[in-house]
Scaffold this active site. Structure first.
Site, short mmCIF file in Angstrom:
data_model
loop_
_atom_site.label_atom_id
_atom_site.label_comp_id
_atom_site.label_asym_id
_atom_site.label_seq_id
_atom_site.Cartn_x
_atom_site.Cartn_y
_atom_site.Cartn_z
N PHE B 129 0.84 -1.19 0.00
CA PHE B 129 0.00 0.00 0.00
C PHE B 129 0.88 1.25 0.00
O PHE B 129 1.78 1.39 0.82
CB PHE B 129 -0.92 0.01 1.23
CG PHE B 129 -1.76 1.26 1.31
CD1 PHE B 129 -2.73 1.54 0.35
CD2 PHE B 129 -1.56 2.18 2.33
CE1 PHE B 129 -3.48 2.70 0.41
CE2 PHE B 129 -2.31 3.34 2.40
CZ PHE B 129 -3.27 3.60 1.43
N GLN B 130 0.61 2.15 -0.91
CA GLN B 130 1.36 3.40 -1.08
C GLN B 130 2.85 3.17 -1.31
O GLN B 130 3.68 4.00 -0.94
CB GLN B 130 1.13 4.36 0.11
CG GLN B 130 -0.31 4.89 0.12
CD GLN B 130 -0.52 6.09 1.04
OE1 GLN B 130 0.15 6.20 2.06
NE2 GLN B 130 -1.44 6.97 0.68
N LYS B 179 10.01 2.87 6.53
CA LYS B 179 9.39 3.12 7.83
C LYS B 179 10.16 2.42 8.95
O LYS B 179 10.33 2.98 10.04
CB LYS B 179 7.93 2.63 7.80
CG LYS B 179 7.10 3.22 8.92
CD LYS B 179 5.61 3.04 8.66
CE LYS B 179 4.78 3.59 9.83
NZ LYS B 179 3.33 3.43 9.59
N MET B 493 -0.44 33.12 -23.11
CA MET B 493 0.75 32.88 -23.93
C MET B 493 0.43 31.89 -25.05
O MET B 493 0.85 32.08 -26.19
CB MET B 493 1.90 32.36 -23.06
CG MET B 493 3.22 32.27 -23.79
SD MET B 493 3.75 33.85 -24.48
CE MET B 493 4.81 34.48 -23.18
#
Lengths: 201, 578
Positions: B129-130, B179, B493
């Site tokens: 996850f992530q 982590k 622009m």
């Protein structure tokens, strides 16, 4: 700016680097962002412990190769980069050929093959034989052609490794790197002395 | 082992402490002189945020609304203060949201250290996850990056990160910390600042022979011309640069990132280079006999068509980064080195000159440009407001003392052309990458970096909508940023290019906007809209005098074009005035 394609030729790029995970990617993307194909890539420990050596072969103009060499050397973990034409290096590739032993024994003169191509039998088994040869691309290619009619089972070729002809002293410089670490004096700057010969000793 | 292993000097027991990787990370930041962090928490960086709870005295953490806002704020902080900008983001989407800012910081040489959380080391490669491979994603857009999977690797990784980010040609560095490494308790010796990495040469050694050759060329020159870039400011060499210019008497023009290193009012400052730069500097690039480029990289927006760029000139190129020498323009004399070091050596050898006739050429072109473009832009007679007059009025009120932060597009070119600067680090803009959405967060960061200076963000109606969520950061922190939206109701622009080069086929440039003043008030930010000339100056005055942030939306002419212009594929001397 853009040189004629005729100016393109094979260049051998030699890079001395730290042994760092991810550095291969960091170097590879310098080629891929310019859409340049790497023809051959070899990376292995150098003669100095902890320092790796990349040999990279590309087909490009000198202008592009010089810029790429500088961009590689700019990477934090790269110590030194050189680029050389094929005339400036001594290079070899190694090839292995696997052929059925019975065919080769009956139909071809093994002895002739070995002598003519400087080949060496690495393994001889009842079912197959593995030959090894080293040389330039054309030489290893020629043996494929010769072995093909005899039932070549498998073939593999290594990346190119190259030694720079006029490279006296880099080994010494690398050892200096080692000795002065972690000294703060930055002595290694000689490529700036000789602008035209940047990266080509 | 990835980092060079060195024997760790064992300190006496009293100096060694056991702590978590997260706490050590914050101690490292304090030791590196960091005072401000821009960030956004998330699962994989929770341990660092937990440690941050106890560092509120030492470290000011600014909670942004999006990680892209965080990194642009850190860029603004770094560009305004000259210090390293620091960003925290979590793994996965938090980390990938940094990519645009990293690319921007790399191409504009901005020193950043970005710290991202990462999933536990044992989950790497499992599509956790992530989890995202942020090291490989960011390799092309960082000066250096490194993944830490063990707390013991942290001290050296962080020390190297700061050294690499701020030394030599600065750039962004990303440190990805799993982590488990944040949580892990380890025996931590005292933090050592890094001064040297054996494979890394931040600056080449100065070669006296090139200094001599450069001085000879300059002394023989009849029409020498200096181009300077951000390198002067990155090298903190503004005084050395000024001394060189004043002694040699050479007219000097700037790239947009170089603006301010020599005050706008300096008589030898002849203006801006490039596609929308000033007339004289562009045309005379192709007439000078010696071109002296200082801390600039001959970007294609500066050079226009390369095979017709300064072919007549001998080129002296001063740069700290050897890869820039001969990359786009071949140098006759390459002056490798830090310009803080090389400029004084050069100044000592050049003759004192004034070049009156040559300088007059610039003045003639300037007069022509004023008549054809500048007069109408700054002092228009039409009913509708122009972008240029807003900048002109702002100049009169700030007297060149403000930090001006711009986004990307027409308003950026107008602001760079007309804003007046007394100091370096006053023009903060996304130059190389051209990142819309840069200005609002960068202005927030600039104010944190230089709270003593007024900060004015100038943004288009398109760009503001890309990072408008950062109004929330302003609301929560109370940071004092003045925001001017120059609203021409177009992506101006692109519209200009479609008008000039695509037969007015206005393809998706007609952008609708919310009521910006109401949006601001939703964030408790004062605001005002102005569309009448007689209200412009008083509104600007009100904005600048307002205690705290203020959003001023100025309705300007819809279809104005930025001139002069070097059309793409043309030479600088083919610059068009209309």
């Amino acid at each position: 700016m853009s040189e004629h394609p005729i100016d393109r030729q094979e260049y051998n790029i030699t890079a001395y680097t730290e042994n760092q995970i991810g550095l291969l990617n960091r170097i590879a993307i310098i080629f891929s962002r310019r859409k340049i194909n790497i023809e051959s890539l070899n990376t292995s420990p150098s003669e100095i412990e902890g320092i790796h050596r990349f040999n990279i072969v590309i087909h490009e103009t000198e202008d592009v190769v010089r810029k790429i060499a500088k961009q590689i050397e700019k990477q934090v973990e790269v110590l030194k980069v050189y680029y050389n034409t094929n005339q400036e290096v001594i290079w070899q590739e190694m090839a292995l050929y696997k052929v059925p032993t019975d065919v080769i024994a009956e139909k071809a003169s093994v002895e002739r093959l070995l002598r003519e191509f400087g080949a060496r039998a690495v393994v001889i088994r009842k079912d197959y034989t593995v030959f090894e040869t080293t040389g330039h691309r054309e030489e290893t290619d020629r043996l494929i052609t010769v072995l093909q009619p005899y039932g070549l089972i498998e073939f593999v070729r290594s990346a190119r490794i190259a030694i720079i002809k006029h490279s006296d002293g880099f080994n010494r410089k690398l050892r200096e790197f080692e000795r002065t670490e972690p000294g703060s004096e930055v002595v290694e700057n000689e490529f700036l002395n000789n602008r035209d010969g940047v990266f080509s000793m | 082992m990835l980092i060079q292993e060195k024997p760790i000097q064992l300190l006496p027991e009293t100096a060694r402490q056991t702590m978590s990787g997260a706490e050590m990370t914050l101690r490292a930041l304090v030791a590196e002189g960091v005072d401000t962090i821009f960030g956004y928490p998330g699962g994989a960086i929770i341990p660092i945020y937990d440690a941050l709870y106890d560092f509120k005295q030492e470290l000011n953490h600014v909670l942004v609304r999006h990680e892209q806002g965080g990194i642009h704020a850190a860029q603004g902080y770094a560009r305004a203060s000259g210090k390293v900008g620091v960003v925290f983001a979590t793994s996965g989407p938090g980390a990938t949201n940094l990519v645009t800012g990293l690319a921007d910081a790399l191409i504009d040489s901005t020193p950043l250290v970005c710290i991202t959380g990462q999933v536990f080391a044992h989950l790497l490669g499992t599509d956790a996850f992530q989890e995202t491979d942020i090291i490989n994603i960011t390799t092309p857009v960082t000066k250096w990056n490194f993944q830490v999977t063990e707390a013991s690797q942290l001290p050296e990784a962080l020390a190297k990160a700061f050294h690499i980010a701020r030394s030599g040609r600065p750039g962004p560095v990303l440190i990805d910390i799993t982590k488990n490494a944040q949580l892990q308790q380890f025996d931590f010796p005292e933090y050592q600042i890094c001064h040297h990495i054996r494979s890394y040469r931040p600056a080449p050694i100065v070669r006296p022979e090139y200094i001599r050759q450069a001085a000879e060329l300059i002394n023989q020159a009849k029409r020498p011309f200096v181009l300077w870039g951000q390198g002067v400011t990155l090298g903190r060499a503004e005084a050395e640069f000024r001394a060189f210019i004043e002694k040699s008497g050479i007219p000097a023009a700037w790239t947009i990132l170089g603006a301010g290193a020599l005050p706008t009012s300096h008589p030898l400052n002849v203006g801006m280079l490039g596609m929308h730069g000033n007339y004289g500097p562009n045309v005379l690039t192709n007439e000078c006999d010696v071109l002296i480029a200082i801390g600039m990289r001959f970007d294609d927006r500066v050079t226009g068509r390369l095979d017709k760029y300064a072919r007549q000139a001998q080129v002296i190129h001063l740069d700290i980064d050897p890869t820039e020498i001969d990359k786009n323009v071949a140098a006759t004399v390459p002056v490798w080195g830090d310009c803080k070091e090389t400029l004084p050596l050069l100044t000592a050898l050049v003759e004192a000159r004034t070049h009156p006739e040559w300088r007059q050429r610039f003045e003639q072109f300037q007069a022509e440009e004023v008549a054809a473009v500048i007069q109408d832009e700054l002092f228009p007679t039409s009913d509708e407001l122009t972008m240029g007059e807003v900048i002109q009025q702002l100049n009169e009120l700030t007297q060149g003392e403000a930090i001006v932060v711009t986004d990307v597009g027409q308003h950026q070119m107008v602001a760079c052309r007309y804003a007046r600067f007394n100091h370096a680090r006053s023009n903060i803009t996304s130059g190389g990458l051209g990142t819309m959405g840069f200005a609002l967060p960068a202005a927030i960061g600039a104010k944190f970096g230089r709270p003593d200076r007024p900060v004015v963000a100038i943004i288009g109606d398109g760009g503001i909508q890309m990072t408008i969520q950062e109004l929330g950061t302003i609301m929560q922190t109370g940071v004092d940023v003045k925001i001017i939206i120059l609203n021409n109701q177009f992506l101006g622009m692109v519209r200009q290019w479609q008008e000039l080069f695509h037969e007015r086929r206005y393809s998706f440039v007609d952008i609708a906007s919310p009521d910006f003043v109401t949006v601001a008030s939703g964030y408790s930010i004062a605001g005002k809209r102005v569309s009448e000339r007689q209200e412009l100056q008083s509104s600007l005055r009100e904005m600048l005098a307002h205690p705290g942030s203020f959003l001023l939306e100025v309705m300007v002419t819809k279809e104005n074009n930025i001139f002069p212009m070097v059309p793409q594929g043309c030479s600088v001397s083919e610059i068009r005035l209309r």
